[in-house]
Design a protein around this motif. Sequence first.
Motif, mmCIF file in Angstrom:
data_model
loop_
_atom_site.group_PDB
_atom_site.id
_atom_site.type_symbol
_atom_site.label_atom_id
_atom_site.label_comp_id
_atom_site.label_asym_id
_atom_site.label_seq_id
_atom_site.Cartn_x
_atom_site.Cartn_y
_atom_site.Cartn_z
ATOM 1 N N PHE A 4 -19.125 21.943 24.348
ATOM 2 C CA PHE A 4 -19.749 21.256 23.369
ATOM 3 C C PHE A 4 -20.211 21.894 22.108
ATOM 4 O O PHE A 4 -20.269 23.351 21.903
ATOM 5 N N ASP A 5 -18.951 21.534 21.575
ATOM 6 C CA ASP A 5 -18.430 21.149 20.319
ATOM 7 C C ASP A 5 -19.549 21.463 19.643
ATOM 8 O O ASP A 5 -20.029 19.749 19.130
ATOM 9 N N LEU B 70 -23.222 22.988 29.620
ATOM 10 C CA LEU B 70 -23.866 22.532 28.260
ATOM 11 C C LEU B 70 -23.606 23.735 26.991
ATOM 12 O O LEU B 70 -23.533 23.677 25.523
ATOM 13 N N GLN C 58 -16.063 13.218 28.914
ATOM 14 C CA GLN C 58 -17.179 13.086 28.150
ATOM 15 C C GLN C 58 -18.381 11.705 29.461
ATOM 16 O O GLN C 58 -19.576 12.565 29.732
ATOM 17 N N GLY D 69 -28.781 16.709 26.159
ATOM 18 C CA GLY D 69 -26.734 16.432 25.779
ATOM 19 C C GLY D 69 -26.388 15.897 27.041
ATOM 20 O O GLY D 69 -25.757 15.404 26.350
ATOM 21 N N ASP E 76 -27.050 13.522 23.243
ATOM 22 C CA ASP E 76 -25.600 13.872 22.438
ATOM 23 C C ASP E 76 -24.595 12.985 22.913
ATOM 24 O O ASP E 76 -23.594 12.469 22.141
ATOM 25 N N THR E 77 -24.324 12.981 24.131
ATOM 26 C CA THR E 77 -22.485 13.191 24.449
ATOM 27 C C THR E 77 -22.726 11.007 24.294
ATOM 28 O O THR E 77 -21.321 11.138 23.807
ATOM 29 N N LYS F 238 -11.172 15.930 22.244
ATOM 30 C CA LYS F 238 -12.439 15.331 23.345
ATOM 31 C C LYS F 238 -12.080 13.993 24.172
ATOM 32 O O LYS F 238 -11.608 12.879 23.665
ATOM 33 N N ILE G 287 -17.880 17.203 24.421
ATOM 34 C CA ILE G 287 -17.242 17.906 24.923
ATOM 35 C C ILE G 287 -15.672 18.207 25.293
ATOM 36 O O ILE G 287 -15.158 17.419 25.302
#
Length: 408
Positions: A304-305, A300, A328, A350, A353-354, A323, A310
């Motif tokens: 993460f970008d 995490l 993901q 997380g 968001d993913t 990615k 991820i």
Amino acid sequence: MKNQSYDGKPRHDIGHLSALFKNEILEEHKAILNWWMVKMTDWVNGGFFGKIDGLHQLHPIADKSVILNTRILWSFSAAANSYKNEAYQQIADRAFHYIKEKFYDQKNGGLFWMLDFQGQPKQTKKQIYAQAFGIYGLAEYYNLTKQKAAVQLAVELFEQIEKFSLDQFGDGYFEAFTETWGSISDLRLSEKDANAAKTMNTHLHILEAYTNLYRVFPSEKIGYSLKKLIECFLEKFINPATQHLYLFFDEKWVSKSEAISFGHDIEASWLLYEAAETLGDKLLLQTVKKQILATADVTLNEGFDHSGGIMYEQLGNHFDKEKHWWVQAEAIIGFFNAYQITGDPKFLQGTLDTWRFIKHHLIDQKNGEWYWSILENGKVNTREDKAGPWKAPYHNGRMCMEIIRRIT
């Protein structure tokens, strides 16, 4: 968690958010399964087509991969069992019979690596990664149908891995063998991999396979091997200084790579927890729990970008910011698993968001399924397959089923 949903709109309560998230995941899973049934069933030559490329073109005479077929077997068996859907079971039945009749080596045992489009053996090596996926799919099919032939073949593959691949003197499993289970010089899964005697990737999927087999056929021998695998991960694969996984080793467990794979880190976190939980060893589960939370946390924080999603890998100070679809998908399960264990809202954030990144970038809204990846420049990667030897309804389909199961 911040007072907003994963799509940026204000949220009112976690129950509403969970229901919305679960519904979106359910609809996406149905779309994925339908795409594979319609697009990939080979009604002429049997089984399933070998490839649809990144430009959505079917290649009807592409070779047929054992990885693709065993992953289809697992995916549709699990879906049929979960949804009680007859159409999904028919695909699972088709996959089982094709694997048993075409991929299985009647003379030497084990599964061939590759067939031609008409179902004739083309690459006959015995990759242990492939045998593991055979076990994984067959165990799930047995869970669906209770056909003894399925679990018998799964146990046979287990016995062959233990007989030929297990390192009797140094723990772990060797990578690959010839058709007759002799030594082979090229051990690689693909051209992108190091030619290493032992790899994290193969061990991870043996772990996954043995977990599923033990769940439906809990023998003492399988349980012992599963426990040894969990201990092997804790002792050999996890770097205690960084909490990342070592990826490649020689036969004496000397690490051959400094690369970090964020996707494998987070995938291993939840698969290790599932394995220990299935085994039922409470002391081992506590040790695993502590470790996998550290691994989820580092993924995490470091994976993460800032632009979303991820990242793929890190080597030294260089980050590969492509990615990939599977990274993901595994991140969603891994983060949500960590959230379930800890209740820490950062893991839920997380997860969501993913999913937002997947929804807005990876799902092909026009043609269906997911793109292979999004490149660092934000463009869709059309060079790699939409479906093929390495792309099946497994990572994304499994993510959907795990989230649906876990959200009550």
